[in-house]
Design a protein around this motif. Structure first.
Motif, PDB file in Angstrom:
ATOM      1  N   ALA A 128       0.827  -1.209   0.000  1.00 21.72           N
ATOM      2  CA  ALA A 128       0.000   0.000   0.000  1.00 21.72           C
ATOM      3  C   ALA A 128       0.860   1.258   0.000  1.00 21.72           C
ATOM      4  N   GLY A 129       1.855   1.289   0.877  1.00 25.32           N
ATOM      5  CA  GLY A 129       2.729   2.464   0.935  1.00 25.32           C
ATOM      6  C   GLY A 129       3.505   2.668  -0.350  1.00 25.32           C
ATOM      7  N   TRP A 130       3.997   1.572  -0.926  1.00 28.68           N
ATOM      8  CA  TRP A 130       4.773   1.675  -2.165  1.00 28.68           C
ATOM      9  C   TRP A 130       3.904   2.157  -3.322  1.00 28.68           C
ATOM     10  N   LEU A 131       2.703   1.581  -3.460  1.00 29.88           N
ATOM     11  CA  LEU A 131       1.814   1.977  -4.553  1.00 29.88           C
ATOM     12  C   LEU A 131       1.354   3.417  -4.399  1.00 29.88           C
ATOM     13  N   PHE A 132       1.122   3.851  -3.176  1.00 32.93           N
ATOM     14  CA  PHE A 132       0.648   5.225  -2.954  1.00 32.93           C
ATOM     15  C   PHE A 132       1.710   6.242  -3.361  1.00 32.93           C
ATOM     16  N   THR A 133       2.982   5.868  -3.194  1.00 27.93           N
ATOM     17  CA  THR A 133       4.044   6.789  -3.615  1.00 27.93           C
ATOM     18  C   THR A 133       4.156   6.870  -5.136  1.00 27.93           C
ATOM     19  N   ILE A 134       3.747   5.805  -5.828  1.00 31.48           N
ATOM     20  CA  ILE A 134       3.780   5.815  -7.294  1.00 31.48           C
ATOM     21  C   ILE A 134       2.676   6.708  -7.835  1.00 31.48           C
ATOM     22  N   ASP A 135       1.465   6.477  -7.356  1.00 31.17           N
ATOM     23  CA  ASP A 135       0.318   7.286  -7.758  1.00 31.17           C
ATOM     24  C   ASP A 135      -0.768   7.101  -6.714  1.00 31.17           C
ATOM     25  N   HIS A 136      -1.449   8.176  -6.362  1.00 27.26           N
ATOM     26  CA  HIS A 136      -2.445   8.093  -5.311  1.00 27.26           C
ATOM     27  C   HIS A 136      -3.591   7.149  -5.665  1.00 27.26           C
ATOM     28  N   ALA A 137      -3.860   6.970  -6.946  1.00 25.95           N
ATOM     29  CA  ALA A 137      -4.955   6.094  -7.357  1.00 25.95           C
ATOM     30  C   ALA A 137      -4.517   4.641  -7.536  1.00 25.95           C
ATOM     31  N   ALA A 138      -3.201   4.388  -7.513  1.00 29.79           N
ATOM     32  CA  ALA A 138      -2.692   3.042  -7.797  1.00 29.79           C
ATOM     33  C   ALA A 138      -3.246   1.966  -6.859  1.00 29.79           C
ATOM     34  N   PRO A 139      -3.346   2.213  -5.537  1.00 29.89           N
ATOM     35  CA  PRO A 139      -3.911   1.169  -4.669  1.00 29.89           C
ATOM     36  C   PRO A 139      -5.339   0.800  -5.048  1.00 29.89           C
ATOM     37  N   LEU A 140      -6.134   1.782  -5.470  1.00 30.82           N
ATOM     38  CA  LEU A 140      -7.508   1.502  -5.871  1.00 30.82           C
ATOM     39  C   LEU A 140      -7.554   0.705  -7.170  1.00 30.82           C
ATOM     40  N   VAL A 141      -6.640   1.001  -8.088  1.00 33.68           N
ATOM     41  CA  VAL A 141      -6.574   0.246  -9.348  1.00 33.68           C
ATOM     42  C   VAL A 141      -6.294  -1.221  -9.056  1.00 33.68           C
ATOM     43  N   VAL A 142      -5.323  -1.476  -8.187  1.00 33.54           N
ATOM     44  CA  VAL A 142      -4.983  -2.849  -7.826  1.00 33.54           C
ATOM     45  C   VAL A 142      -6.170  -3.534  -7.160  1.00 33.54           C
ATOM     46  N   ASP A 143      -6.849  -2.818  -6.270  1.00 34.22           N
ATOM     47  CA  ASP A 143      -7.998  -3.398  -5.582  1.00 34.22           C
ATOM     48  C   ASP A 143      -9.096  -3.782  -6.574  1.00 34.22           C
ATOM     49  N   ALA A 144      -9.379  -2.919  -7.533  1.00 30.71           N
ATOM     50  CA  ALA A 144     -10.410  -3.222  -8.540  1.00 30.71           C
ATOM     51  C   ALA A 144     -10.048  -4.472  -9.341  1.00 30.71           C
ATOM     52  N   VAL A 145      -8.779  -4.597  -9.709  1.00 31.27           N
ATOM     53  CA  VAL A 145      -8.332  -5.766 -10.481  1.00 31.27           C
ATOM     54  C   VAL A 145      -8.481  -7.048  -9.652  1.00 31.27           C
ATOM     55  N   THR A 146      -8.180  -6.965  -8.356  1.00 23.41           N
ATOM     56  CA  THR A 146      -8.277  -8.177  -7.526  1.00 23.41           C
ATOM     57  C   THR A 146      -9.726  -8.642  -7.378  1.00 23.41           C
ATOM     58  N   PHE A 147     -10.668  -7.711  -7.388  1.00 20.14           N
ATOM     59  CA  PHE A 147     -12.079  -8.122  -7.355  1.00 20.14           C
ATOM     60  C   PHE A 147     -12.454  -8.883  -8.625  1.00 20.14           C
ATOM     61  N   VAL A 148     -11.904  -8.468  -9.742  1.00 18.46           N
ATOM     62  CA  VAL A 148     -12.161  -9.164 -11.004  1.00 18.46           C
ATOM     63  C   VAL A 148     -11.570 -10.570 -10.948  1.00 18.46           C
ATOM     64  N   VAL A 149     -10.369 -10.711 -10.386  1.00 18.47           N
ATOM     65  CA  VAL A 149      -9.755 -12.035 -10.248  1.00 18.47           C
ATOM     66  C   VAL A 149     -10.635 -12.938  -9.382  1.00 18.47           C
ATOM     67  N   SER A 150     -11.123 -12.403  -8.270  1.00 22.52           N
ATOM     68  CA  SER A 150     -12.000 -13.179  -7.400  1.00 22.52           C
ATOM     69  C   SER A 150     -13.276 -13.575  -8.125  1.00 22.52           C
ATOM     70  N   LEU A 151     -13.837 -12.654  -8.898  1.00 22.77           N
ATOM     71  CA  LEU A 151     -15.061 -12.937  -9.662  1.00 22.77           C
ATOM     72  C   LEU A 151     -14.850 -14.106 -10.621  1.00 22.77           C
ATOM     73  N   VAL A 152     -13.712 -14.116 -11.312  1.00 12.66           N
ATOM     74  CA  VAL A 152     -13.413 -15.195 -12.259  1.00 12.66           C
ATOM     75  C   VAL A 152     -13.280 -16.526 -11.518  1.00 12.66           C
ATOM     76  N   CYS A 153     -12.626 -16.520 -10.375  1.00 18.02           N
ATOM     77  CA  CYS A 153     -12.460 -17.763  -9.611  1.00 18.02           C
ATOM     78  C   CYS A 153     -13.809 -18.304  -9.155  1.00 18.02           C
ATOM     79  N   VAL A 154     -14.699 -17.417  -8.691  1.00 17.98           N
ATOM     80  CA  VAL A 154     -16.035 -17.859  -8.276  1.00 17.98           C
ATOM     81  C   VAL A 154     -16.813 -18.386  -9.482  1.00 17.98           C
ATOM     82  N   TRP A 155     -16.670 -17.713 -10.624  1.00 19.89           N
ATOM     83  CA  TRP A 155     -17.370 -18.121 -11.840  1.00 19.89           C
ATOM     84  C   TRP A 155     -16.990 -19.546 -12.247  1.00 19.89           C
ATOM     85  N   LEU A 156     -15.748 -19.946 -11.977  1.00 20.06           N
ATOM     86  CA  LEU A 156     -15.251 -21.252 -12.397  1.00 20.06           C
ATOM     87  C   LEU A 156     -15.626 -22.384 -11.439  1.00 20.06           C
TER      88      LEU A 156
END
Length: 418
Positions: A170-198
């Motif tokens: 979290a600290g590392w991503l926030f230093t790269i861009d303030h929105a980066a942690p949220l981008v990663v979080d959104a992607v992980t929800f998609v990964v979880s969705l695919v796993c549940v779908w399968l």
């Protein structure tokens, strides 16, 4: 059964769990999603502070998250009991991915007031409670009864492993861009969705919701909780324990000498919790319930006495690590017993009612810790915590619902939904 035979049975159960395709998918999806949530929940207060310049508003974010989780316990349990669990998890993942994605767009385009993030956190946490309840039901249907303790243990280990890695990312991503942690979080929800779908296991509910029976259906979880001695005892024990452990954590945060010590302490504690999760299935199978709960509480009280006597912040960190080492062992025993003893068609509502009550005192823990640090010296504050853990031991010793049976002796006829 001899100790060697028990160990062989546990190894076999663990191997079988590792070959369970649907459990692996669910575990991987949630490991990814929980990592993203751990990252965003640490970064979001910093983002609110940047957007608003208000530390109070940033602190309000945590309160909103807690209240949404607390209030989401009951409806989340009802939803998990009454609707297809796979569909519930898919919709919750989709909703959280969309909400987080919209927050990313708003932050990147500079159109997001800080209050929007409060709404995103509140709704997302509410959806998480429904997801968690449906996931518990899914695990019960995917995993055979004899493997439930291992499943609970590795799920707990997942959470502690995430707590070790998430804050650093979290600290590392926030230093790269303030929105980066949220981008990663959104992607992980998609990964979880695919796993549940399968998932291949049919996860349909045993009951169907009707408006005519809405109130009786919602109230059934409370009635089962009230009638079952173990469930009542478990809820009271969890309520007192949650308050004591949360108060210890905030005493460490508010009264320690420096943020480095706090950060190191939480990381060490998370590592201890991970170790405890790996040991939990063996401990819960071999140690009877009441002795396990009483011993854990007394060990915590004794370690607090040692910390108060030594009078150092480092000793308090060691106590926190010990508390979290014991926590998964206790938690695995209680959670596994609950999953085995409660009928499948009402498990979500029972867990929701129990979780609602057992979390009721937690909002008071930071306030109580603040008063301890403000008005007492460190030694006196720590002896108050000793008293809190002694109270936990007394509850475990006197509540009539805790039998002396080990996990391996629990009845399994009701372990699967009927």
């Amino acid at each position: 059964m001899t100790a060697a035979a028990e160990t062989t049975a546990q190894v076999s159960a663990a191997r079988a769990l590792g070959h369970n395709r649907d459990f692996r998918l669910l575990w991987i999806g949630q490991a990814t999603s929980e990592l993203g949530s751990s990252i965003s929940m640490l970064a979001l207060p910093m983002l609110v502070l940047v957007l608003s310049g208000s530390a109070a508003l940033a602190g309000l974010l945590g309160t909103v998250a807690f209240l949404a989780a607390w209030l989401g316990q009951l409806p989340g349990g009802y939803i998990a009991d009454m609707f297809d669990r796979r569909r519930v998890m898919l919709l919750c993942d989709l909703g959280r991915a969309v909400l987080t994605g919209l927050a990313v767009v708003a932050v990147v385009t500079s159109t997001a007031p800080a209050t929007v993030l409060l709404v995103v956190v509140g709704v997302s946490m509410f959806l998480w409670m429904a997801f968690a309840a449906a996931q518990t039901q899914a695990i019960r249907m995917i995993v055979p009864a004899e493997q439930i303790p291992e499943a609970v243990g590795v799920n707990q280990a997942r959470g502690y492993a995430v707590d070790m890695v998430g804050p650093l990312l979290a600290g590392w991503l926030f230093t790269i861009d303030h929105a980066a942690p949220l981008v990663v979080d959104a992607v992980t929800f998609v990964v979880s969705l695919v796993c549940v779908w399968l998932l291949r296991t049919a996860l349909k509910a045993e009951s169907r919701p009707t408006m005519r029976r809405l109130l009786p259906d919602v109230g059934r979880g409370w009635s089962v909780l009230w009638r079952h001695p173990f469930l009542r005892a478990m809820t009271v024990y969890a309520m007192v324990t949650n308050f004591a452990v949360s108060m210890l954590l905030f005493v460490l945060i508010l009264g320690s000498a420096g943020g480095v010590l706090v950060g190191a302490g939480i990381s060490v504690a998370a590592a201890a919790g991970l170790l405890g999760s790996l040991l939990a299935p063996q401990v819960s199978r071999r140690v009877p319930m009441r002795p396990l709960l009483v011993t854990a509480a007394l060990l915590r009280a004794g370690s607090m006495v040692l910390a108060a006597t030594l009078g150092s912040g480092t000793a308090l960190v060691a106590v926190l690590a010990g508390v979290l080492l014991l926590g998964p062992m206790v938690g695995a025993a209680l959670t596994s017993a609950q999953m085995l003893l409660v009928p499948g068609d009402v498990l979500g509502r029972v867990r929701g009612a129990s979780g609602f009550l057992s979390s009721a005192l937690q909002p008071l823990a930071p306030l109580a810790a603040g008063f301890l640090v403000q008005y007492l010296d460190r030694t006196a504050a720590q002896f108050v915590l000793v008293g809190a853990f002694v109270a936990v031991a007394v509850v475990a010793a006197v509540m009539p619902g805790f039998s002396r049976r080990t996990m391996s002796e629990l009845p399994t006829a009701r372990a699967r939904p009927s």
